[in-house]
Design a protein around this motif. Structure first.
Motif, PDB file in Angstrom:
ATOM      1  N   ILE B  24      92.887  50.868  24.518  1.00  0.00           N
ATOM      2  CA  ILE B  24      94.062  49.977  24.543  1.00  0.00           C
ATOM      3  C   ILE B  24      94.243  49.316  23.176  1.00  0.00           C
ATOM      4  CG2 ILE B  24      95.060  47.896  25.592  1.00  0.00           C
ATOM      5  CD1 ILE B  24      93.602  48.723  28.214  1.00  0.00           C
ATOM      6  N   LEU B  25      93.131  48.875  22.590  1.00  0.00           N
ATOM      7  CA  LEU B  25      93.211  48.281  21.250  1.00  0.00           C
ATOM      8  C   LEU B  25      93.822  49.285  20.256  1.00  0.00           C
ATOM      9  CD1 LEU B  25      89.707  46.563  20.940  1.00  0.00           C
ATOM     10  CD2 LEU B  25      91.889  45.392  20.680  1.00  0.00           C
ATOM     11  N   SER B  26      93.281  50.502  20.250  1.00  0.00           N
ATOM     12  CA  SER B  26      93.751  51.495  19.275  1.00  0.00           C
ATOM     13  C   SER B  26      95.227  51.799  19.475  1.00  0.00           C
ATOM     14  CB  SER B  26      92.973  52.808  19.427  1.00  0.00           C
ATOM     15  OG  SER B  26      91.620  52.560  19.511  1.00  0.00           O
ATOM     16  N   GLU B  27      95.606  51.978  20.734  1.00  0.00           N
ATOM     17  CA  GLU B  27      97.012  52.290  21.044  1.00  0.00           C
ATOM     18  C   GLU B  27      97.935  51.175  20.524  1.00  0.00           C
ATOM     19  OE1 GLU B  27      97.902  55.112  22.514  1.00  0.00           O
ATOM     20  OE2 GLU B  27     100.038  54.706  22.844  1.00  0.00           O
ATOM     21  N   THR B  28      97.503  49.929  20.751  1.00  0.00           N
ATOM     22  CA  THR B  28      98.303  48.784  20.293  1.00  0.00           C
ATOM     23  C   THR B  28      98.520  48.837  18.783  1.00  0.00           C
ATOM     24  OG1 THR B  28      97.323  47.457  22.043  1.00  0.00           O
ATOM     25  CG2 THR B  28      98.402  46.257  20.252  1.00  0.00           C
ATOM     26  N   PHE B  29      97.427  49.081  18.057  1.00  0.00           N
ATOM     27  CA  PHE B  29      97.533  49.078  16.587  1.00  0.00           C
ATOM     28  C   PHE B  29      98.425  50.219  16.112  1.00  0.00           C
ATOM     29  CE2 PHE B  29      93.079  47.178  17.034  1.00  0.00           C
ATOM     30  CZ  PHE B  29      93.593  45.907  17.160  1.00  0.00           C
ATOM     31  N   MET B  30      98.342  51.359  16.803  1.00  0.00           N
ATOM     32  CA  MET B  30      99.213  52.467  16.398  1.00  0.00           C
ATOM     33  C   MET B  30     100.682  52.112  16.654  1.00  0.00           C
ATOM     34  SD  MET B  30      99.319  56.489  17.501  1.00  0.00           S
ATOM     35  CE  MET B  30     100.220  56.223  19.021  1.00  0.00           C
ATOM     36  N   LEU B  31     100.935  51.516  17.821  1.00  0.00           N
ATOM     37  CA  LEU B  31     102.316  51.129  18.146  1.00  0.00           C
ATOM     38  C   LEU B  31     102.844  50.136  17.118  1.00  0.00           C
ATOM     39  CD1 LEU B  31     102.043  50.714  22.039  1.00  0.00           C
ATOM     40  CD2 LEU B  31     103.291  52.505  20.799  1.00  0.00           C
ATOM     41  N   SER B 156      93.164  39.496  21.561  1.00  0.00           N
ATOM     42  CA  SER B 156      94.510  39.755  21.016  1.00  0.00           C
ATOM     43  C   SER B 156      95.075  38.527  20.311  1.00  0.00           C
ATOM     44  CB  SER B 156      95.456  40.194  22.130  1.00  0.00           C
ATOM     45  OG  SER B 156      95.849  39.079  22.908  1.00  0.00           O
ATOM     46  N   LYS B 157      94.745  37.357  20.857  1.00  0.00           N
ATOM     47  CA  LYS B 157      95.253  36.090  20.319  1.00  0.00           C
ATOM     48  C   LYS B 157      94.787  35.890  18.872  1.00  0.00           C
ATOM     49  CE  LYS B 157      97.378  32.234  21.077  1.00  0.00           C
ATOM     50  NZ  LYS B 157      98.820  32.215  21.301  1.00  0.00           N
ATOM     51  N   ARG B 158      93.644  36.498  18.539  1.00  0.00           N
ATOM     52  CA  ARG B 158      93.070  36.292  17.203  1.00  0.00           C
ATOM     53  C   ARG B 158      93.445  37.391  16.216  1.00  0.00           C
ATOM     54  NH1 ARG B 158      91.095  33.760  21.184  1.00  0.00           N
ATOM     55  NH2 ARG B 158      89.982  31.801  20.888  1.00  0.00           N
ATOM     56  N   LEU B 159      94.344  38.275  16.653  1.00  0.00           N
ATOM     57  CA  LEU B 159      94.770  39.364  15.769  1.00  0.00           C
ATOM     58  C   LEU B 159      96.262  39.249  15.502  1.00  0.00           C
ATOM     59  CD1 LEU B 159      92.759  42.219  17.482  1.00  0.00           C
ATOM     60  CD2 LEU B 159      92.265  41.177  15.271  1.00  0.00           C
ATOM     61  N   ASP B 160      96.645  39.728  14.324  1.00  0.00           N
ATOM     62  CA  ASP B 160      98.005  39.554  13.853  1.00  0.00           C
ATOM     63  C   ASP B 160      98.914  40.693  14.325  1.00  0.00           C
ATOM     64  OD1 ASP B 160     100.126  38.583  12.469  1.00  0.00           O
ATOM     65  OD2 ASP B 160      99.527  39.511  10.561  1.00  0.00           O
ATOM     66  N   VAL B 161      99.006  40.842  15.662  1.00  0.00           N
ATOM     67  CA  VAL B 161      99.852  41.898  16.212  1.00  0.00           C
ATOM     68  C   VAL B 161     100.696  41.284  17.330  1.00  0.00           C
ATOM     69  CG1 VAL B 161      99.850  44.095  17.458  1.00  0.00           C
ATOM     70  CG2 VAL B 161      98.137  43.683  15.684  1.00  0.00           C
ATOM     71  N   ALA B 162     101.984  41.579  17.320  1.00  0.00           N
ATOM     72  CA  ALA B 162     102.908  40.946  18.269  1.00  0.00           C
ATOM     73  C   ALA B 162     102.575  41.307  19.723  1.00  0.00           C
ATOM     74  CB  ALA B 162     104.336  41.367  17.946  1.00  0.00           C
ATOM     75  N   GLU B 163     102.841  40.333  20.608  1.00  0.00           N
ATOM     76  CA  GLU B 163     102.507  40.485  22.027  1.00  0.00           C
ATOM     77  C   GLU B 163     103.132  41.729  22.649  1.00  0.00           C
ATOM     78  OE1 GLU B 163     102.180  36.850  24.519  1.00  0.00           O
ATOM     79  OE2 GLU B 163     103.716  37.793  25.773  1.00  0.00           O
ATOM     80  N   GLU B 164     104.348  42.076  22.207  1.00  0.00           N
ATOM     81  CA  GLU B 164     105.055  43.210  22.828  1.00  0.00           C
ATOM     82  C   GLU B 164     104.256  44.510  22.712  1.00  0.00           C
ATOM     83  OE1 GLU B 164     108.068  43.083  19.160  1.00  0.00           O
ATOM     84  OE2 GLU B 164     108.334  44.904  20.366  1.00  0.00           O
ATOM     85  N   TYR B 165     103.550  44.697  21.571  1.00  0.00           N
ATOM     86  CA  TYR B 165     102.784  45.948  21.402  1.00  0.00           C
ATOM     87  C   TYR B 165     101.599  45.999  22.363  1.00  0.00           C
ATOM     88  CZ  TYR B 165     105.533  46.341  17.138  1.00  0.00           C
ATOM     89  OH  TYR B 165     106.562  46.422  16.238  1.00  0.00           O
ATOM     90  N   TRP B 166     100.983  44.824  22.572  1.00  0.00           N
ATOM     91  CA  TRP B 166      99.854  44.770  23.515  1.00  0.00           C
ATOM     92  C   TRP B 166     100.335  45.150  24.916  1.00  0.00           C
ATOM     93  CZ3 TRP B 166      95.062  44.296  21.735  1.00  0.00           C
ATOM     94  CH2 TRP B 166      94.863  43.691  20.478  1.00  0.00           C
ATOM     95  N   LEU B 167     101.446  44.576  25.303  1.00  0.00           N
ATOM     96  CA  LEU B 167     101.938  44.833  26.662  1.00  0.00           C
ATOM     97  C   LEU B 167     102.371  46.284  26.821  1.00  0.00           C
ATOM     98  CD1 LEU B 167     103.831  41.460  27.274  1.00  0.00           C
ATOM     99  CD2 LEU B 167     101.625  42.184  28.215  1.00  0.00           C
ATOM    100  N   ALA B 178      97.483  49.026  39.077  1.00  0.00           N
ATOM    101  CA  ALA B 178      96.665  47.903  38.593  1.00  0.00           C
ATOM    102  C   ALA B 178      97.369  47.135  37.475  1.00  0.00           C
ATOM    103  CB  ALA B 178      95.329  48.429  38.090  1.00  0.00           C
ATOM    104  N   LEU B 179      98.585  47.560  37.144  1.00  0.00           N
ATOM    105  CA  LEU B 179      99.246  47.029  35.950  1.00  0.00           C
ATOM    106  C   LEU B 179      99.581  45.539  36.065  1.00  0.00           C
ATOM    107  CD1 LEU B 179     100.198  47.799  33.166  1.00  0.00           C
ATOM    108  CD2 LEU B 179     102.418  48.409  34.134  1.00  0.00           C
ATOM    109  N   ASP B 180     100.106  45.127  37.214  1.00  0.00           N
ATOM    110  CA  ASP B 180     100.513  43.733  37.392  1.00  0.00           C
ATOM    111  C   ASP B 180      99.348  42.772  37.184  1.00  0.00           C
ATOM    112  OD1 ASP B 180     103.148  43.506  37.624  1.00  0.00           O
ATOM    113  OD2 ASP B 180     103.223  43.333  39.829  1.00  0.00           O
ATOM    114  N   VAL B 181      98.240  43.077  37.870  1.00  0.00           N
ATOM    115  CA  VAL B 181      97.051  42.232  37.766  1.00  0.00           C
ATOM    116  C   VAL B 181      96.563  42.196  36.322  1.00  0.00           C
ATOM    117  CG1 VAL B 181      94.616  42.078  38.392  1.00  0.00           C
ATOM    118  CG2 VAL B 181      96.317  42.584  40.146  1.00  0.00           C
ATOM    119  N   ASN B 182      96.559  43.355  35.677  1.00  0.00           N
ATOM    120  CA  ASN B 182      96.056  43.408  34.312  1.00  0.00           C
ATOM    121  C   ASN B 182      96.962  42.661  33.339  1.00  0.00           C
ATOM    122  OD1 ASN B 182      93.497  45.162  33.721  1.00  0.00           O
ATOM    123  ND2 ASN B 182      94.537  46.114  35.456  1.00  0.00           N
ATOM    124  N   ARG B 183      98.253  42.715  33.577  1.00  0.00           N
ATOM    125  CA  ARG B 183      99.176  41.979  32.714  1.00  0.00           C
ATOM    126  C   ARG B 183      98.918  40.481  32.840  1.00  0.00           C
ATOM    127  NH1 ARG B 183     104.297  43.836  34.403  1.00  0.00           N
ATOM    128  NH2 ARG B 183     104.269  45.754  33.186  1.00  0.00           N
TER     129      ARG B 183
END
Lengths: 593, 192
Positions: B24-31, B156-167, B178-183
């Motif tokens: 998930i981390l890697s995917e976020t950074f790529m996005l 995520s809060k401590r990294l300089d990447v916008a919330e939208e990419y994490w989501l 499981a998506l709702d609970v995880n969000r």
């Protein structure tokens, strides 16, 4: 489209995009995920073979009929496939053939750290070495193109950090213009009788010479001039470490590591003041550069053993005056507190546990083999004396009973898994019977190739593509090679297991015991069935610790106030195998109510 | 975009879901448009052994593993493994760990003790240490098995990447049911 892929996923993607039609392998870390991912592409006929030799022979057959094919294995698998490989070098191919060898420097999950670049030189075939996932995909395609252009199998060598490392890859379409495979008779090229092979050998030498010349201008061999005070020849993941630690130096990055581009190396050497080679394991490149009469160093200060890391590279280059500022601090175990280790362990409910517990109690001398059950070496089970390579347990037992006393013979037991037995245990068993060796072989049949992560095999009843398949009857197979005493036991029944082992160990003949409970990790429906939960009745537990002798992760020791302490069964881990209940003399362990 | 490469280490015990979290981390950074590399060891380590996953992102990343002593953030799934991994960090690094202790075999068998006071020892060396009761917060989000996602939120809060990419990455990598609970778990973590 961009995707983050592991090296293995990228090789699979590369095979797909290059029009590969047949892919084969025997699972082995770190190569396994190549075939597991290739089944995403329905155009490819992908299969697990019983061993790497068969896998290569199948890929060869497809290639002879004109199809592009891929075969994948871990480094030691190439030892098994070496026989066909060395002569395939002579026959050459028809459809492109790439052999992926996934090496394991540092032995993260292997019994040795042999450097398979030596195989490419030994077998006289070209070898490509990618440095990230993008190159894994590109080099797979290049391997198939070179294979066809030079009529040779091509090896693609990855290492664990490349196979299991992930990076960004651009996806492309599959090629569509390849010829349709068909039978083509070309006996003089493919029947390696001495008279034909003598014709082929000079062609092999000539091919490698042409490749060596072409290597000088191949785009995958890349000279990058920066500060020319220091030049480093490197390849694979080592290139990444060099760029990380010494971004200022000039590099010659080799994509083709066999044959080496002699002209390009000379040009690079002439451009830089001091020349080094950075490579993991053997001085493969360095010795050849030295043989060219070029002054170069590397392995006199870079370790031969283990993998490199950025820190280890930085440490090695301290004192070489290459412009590195500070010495790195390599990680060590903390000093302020002692941390218990966390070695791997058999899973809760593993059918192997009770067998090793019993072998330990019977004071057996166990010749072991490659699989999860090698963990039977670790305490508290501590019952394995040898483990060398796939299938070795049976031959080792045969050799040992040839020389020890009649009494000691009775202690020798070979232990081997279903997949390993089919891989290369059958021939050993044949020898044991044929040459009348009195020993006992235990086949731990858990219906899967477990250690590498649950792959199917000829005795699991399914193929890689998840199609139902004939299930090799292990008992019948043993009888067919002449074993008169073949018993199937339930390894969760300790008394039955002990009796079978004791009787067969006493018997002055070859005998086989097959345990028949599936691996707890098998996901296919109806294979592994969870039993009822077990629990410890605290009032009855005397704290004798007998159950702890199993080393089951579900059983924990809990100290009690003032008391001796009691055992506790973690309900989230217990699979209900019942083995611990049988060890409790005080009836303290029973089914949870 | 930052020129610097950021080094993240994820550590815990085989089977804890470390690989999914690092995916998930890697995917976020790529996005988010970064170069990303990630590395971990499969095989023997899956049988309940220690697992370390390395994730690195920046404009251009070379080594797939974090250079020793250069870790910026340690994301710990288990306390003792978090402690074991400290030597890979650089001074002043951030440590975020789940308050979870999984005893290894020798402790289960009563041969060794699980060390006491690890949290205090970590704080002494890395003052920027956040110990999270992941299970409790995950239960509040709807399922205590989403503890990793709570911690991911805190990271995520401590990294300089916008919330939208994490989501977006969560949506791509987490099973639909499981998506709702995880969000929810992720957003709870972001408040820490």
């Amino acid at each position: 489209m961009k995707e983050i892929l592991s090296g293995n996923e990228a090789v699979a993607r590369g095979a797909y995009e290059s029009g590969v039609l047949v892919a084969t392998a025997y699972p082995g870390t770190p190569s396994t995920e190549i075939l597991e991912n290739i089944i995403r592409y329905k155009e490819i006929n992908a299969s697990w073979s019983p061993n790497e030799k068969v896998a290569l022979e199948v890929a060869m057959g497809a290639s002879f009929a004109g199809a592009r094919s891929l075969v994948a294995m871990k480094h030691v698998g190439v030892n098994v496939a070496a026989d066909p490989l060395f002569t395939l070098s002579y026959t050459g191919i028809k459809g492109g053939l790439v052999l992926v060898t996934a090496d394991d420097p540092e032995m993260h999950s292997s019994q040795n750290e042999q450097d398979n670049r030596n195989y490419a030189r030994f077998a006289k075939v070209p070898m490509l070495e990618p440095g990230d996932s993008r190159e894994c995909k590109e080099f797979t395609r290049l391997a198939l193109e070179l294979s066809e252009r030079y009529d040779t199998p091509v090896m693609l060598r990855t290492t664990t950090r490349i196979s299991h490392g992930k990076s960004i890859v651009d996806l492309e379409e599959r090629v569509s213009s390849l010829p349709t495979p068909a039978l083509v008779k070309n006996a003089a090229k493919q029947v390696m009788l001495p008279s034909n092979a003598r014709v082929r050998h000079p062609l092999v030498e000539e091919r490698m010479k042409r490749l060596s010349e072409a290597a000088d201008t191949m785009a995958v061999n890349r000279m990058e001039l920066r500060d020319t005070g220091v030049g480093i020849i490197t390849s694979g993941v080592c290139y990444q470490y060099v760029r990380e630690v010494m971004p200022h130096v000039s590099t010659l990055k080799l994509g083709l590591v066999n044959p080496l581009p002699a002209g390009l190396i000379r040009r690079f050497a002439a451009r830089v003041e001091r020349l080094f080679v950075v490579e993991e394991l053997d001085p493969f490149i360095e010795e050849q550069v030295k043989a060219m009469g070029i002054a170069v160093s590397g392995k006199d200060f870079i370790p031969v053993c283990g993998e490199l890391t950025p820190g280890r590279l930085r440490q090695a280059f301290q004192g070489q005056d290459v412009g590195l500022d500070e010495a790195p601090v390599l990680p060590a175990e903390p000093e302020d507190v002692s941390l218990p280790g966390r070695p791997p362990n058999m899973c809760p409910g593993c059918p192997h546990r009770g067998v090793f517990y019993t072998l330990n109690r019977l004071k057996a001398y166990v010749t072991g083999d490659i699989g999860c059950y090698t963990l039977g070496f670790l305490p508290p089970l501590s019952s394995m004396e040898t483990c060398v390579c796939m299938g070795a347990s049976i031959g080792n037992a045969t050799g040992t009973v040839k020389v020890v006393s009649e009494e000691e013979k009775k202690k020798v037991v070979a232990v081997i898994g279903d997949s390993t037995f089919l891989h290369s245990g059958i021939t050993g068993l044949m020898d044991m019977v044929y040459n009348n060796a009195h020993s006992t072989v235990v086949i731990l049949d858990n219906r899967i190739t477990a250690m590498t992560g649950r792959q199917d095999n000829p005795a699991s009843g399914f193929t890689l593509m998840d199609e139902p398949a004939h299930r090799t009857d292990l008992a019948l197979l043993c009888k067919a090679v002449g074993v008169k005493h073949v018993r199937v036991v339930n390894p969760f029944d300790l008394e039955e297991t002990r009796r079978a082992l004791q009787e067969e160990m006493e018997r002055p003949e070859t005998s086989v015991i097959i345990t028949d409970k599936p691996c707890v990790l098998v996901k296919r429906e109806g294979v592994f069935k969870r039993g009822p939960l077990y629990t410890v009745e605290v009032e009855k537990c005397t704290g004798c610790k007998a159950c702890l002798g199993l080393g089951c992760p579900a059983i924990q020791w809990r100290s009690t106030d003032g008391g001796k302490g009691v055992s506790f069964i973690d309900p989230t881990l217990c699979t209900g195998c019942d083995v611990c209940r049988q060890l409790c003399k005080f009836d303290a362990i029973g089914r949870a109510k | 975009m930052s020129e610097q490469v950021t080094n993240i280490l994820l550590v815990g015990v085989g089977g804890q879901g470390i690989l999914l979290a690092s995916e998930i981390l890697s995917e976020t950074f790529m996005l988010a448009g970064f170069d990303v590399k990630k590395s971990e060891i499969h095989g023997m380590s899956q049988r309940g052994g220690s697992v370390v996953s390395h994730v690195r992102y920046g404009r251009e990343v070379f080594s797939p593993i974090v250079p020793e002593g250069e870790g910026d953030i340690l994301f710990g799934f288990e306390l003792m493994e978090t402690y074991r991994c400290l030597p890979l960090l650089k001074p002043g690094a951030t440590v975020i760990a789940n308050d979870l202790r999984i005893p290894p075999a020798s402790v289960l068998m009563g041969k060794e003790r699980y060390p006491e006071g690890l949290a205090e020892l970590i704080t002494a060396r890395f003052p920027d240490f956040l110990l999270v009761d992941g299970q409790k917060l995950a239960a509040r989000a709807g399922n205590q098995r989403a503890a990793n996602t709570v911690l991911l939120g805190a990271v995520s809060k401590r990294l300089d990447v916008a919330e939208e990419y994490w989501l977006q990455a969560l949506e791509a990598m987490v099973p639909r049911k499981a998506l709702d609970v995880n969000r929810k778990a992720f957003l709870l973590g972001r408040e820490l």
